[in-house]
Design a protein around this motif. Structure first.
Motif, PDB file in Angstrom:
ATOM      1  N   ASP A 150      20.258  18.243  45.808  1.00 42.29           N
ATOM      2  CA  ASP A 150      18.829  18.472  45.593  1.00 42.29           C
ATOM      3  C   ASP A 150      18.096  18.018  46.852  1.00 42.29           C
ATOM      4  O   ASP A 150      17.634  16.884  46.944  1.00 42.29           O
ATOM      5  N   GLU A 151      17.996  18.916  47.810  1.00 39.26           N
ATOM      6  CA  GLU A 151      17.399  18.563  49.096  1.00 39.26           C
ATOM      7  C   GLU A 151      15.906  18.276  48.989  1.00 39.26           C
ATOM      8  O   GLU A 151      15.328  17.648  49.870  1.00 39.26           O
ATOM      9  N   GLU A 152      15.265  18.724  47.920  1.00 35.81           N
ATOM     10  CA  GLU A 152      13.833  18.491  47.747  1.00 35.81           C
ATOM     11  C   GLU A 152      13.552  17.130  47.090  1.00 35.81           C
ATOM     12  O   GLU A 152      12.451  16.612  47.192  1.00 35.81           O
ATOM     13  N   GLY A 153      14.544  16.578  46.413  1.00 37.17           N
ATOM     14  CA  GLY A 153      14.351  15.306  45.726  1.00 37.17           C
ATOM     15  C   GLY A 153      14.489  14.126  46.672  1.00 37.17           C
ATOM     16  O   GLY A 153      14.787  14.272  47.854  1.00 37.17           O
ATOM     17  N   ILE A 154      14.264  12.945  46.119  1.00 38.06           N
ATOM     18  CA  ILE A 154      14.409  11.739  46.937  1.00 38.06           C
ATOM     19  C   ILE A 154      15.890  11.433  47.115  1.00 38.06           C
ATOM     20  O   ILE A 154      16.723  11.780  46.282  1.00 38.06           O
ATOM     21  N   ASP A 155      16.221  10.805  48.212  1.00 40.15           N
ATOM     22  CA  ASP A 155      17.596  10.398  48.482  1.00 40.15           C
ATOM     23  C   ASP A 155      17.793   9.024  47.846  1.00 40.15           C
ATOM     24  O   ASP A 155      17.218   8.035  48.300  1.00 40.15           O
ATOM     25  N   VAL A 156      18.579   8.960  46.792  1.00 39.16           N
ATOM     26  CA  VAL A 156      18.723   7.713  46.048  1.00 39.16           C
ATOM     27  C   VAL A 156      19.521   6.661  46.805  1.00 39.16           C
ATOM     28  O   VAL A 156      19.552   5.506  46.409  1.00 39.16           O
TER      29      VAL A 156
END
Length: 64
Positions: free
Chosen positions: A26-32
């Motif tokens: 999910d490149e649009e989400g935050i990097d956890v």
């Protein structure tokens, strides 16, 4: 050296594969796995105590 040749020399570890999967999934989400935090301090600051506490944290955790 091309990217494909480099992959043949240095294969990803299972942990790296998992990190890559979550980063690309999910490149649009935050990097956890990467987080930046800014903290504001209010009131009088004892810089010597703050520096000593951060140094103690760094000394306690070798990876830092």
């Amino acid at each position: 050296m091309t990217d494909s040749a480099l992959v043949g020399v240095w294969p990803l570890s299972p942990l790296q594969e998992g990190l890559l999967f979550h980063a690309v999934y999910d490149e649009e989400g935050i990097d956890v796995y990467v987080e930046q935090m800014i903290t504001g301090l209010e009131g009088k600051l004892d810089s010597a105590v703050l520096r000593a506490s951060w140094q103690a944290l760094l000394d306690r955790h070798e990876s830092l």
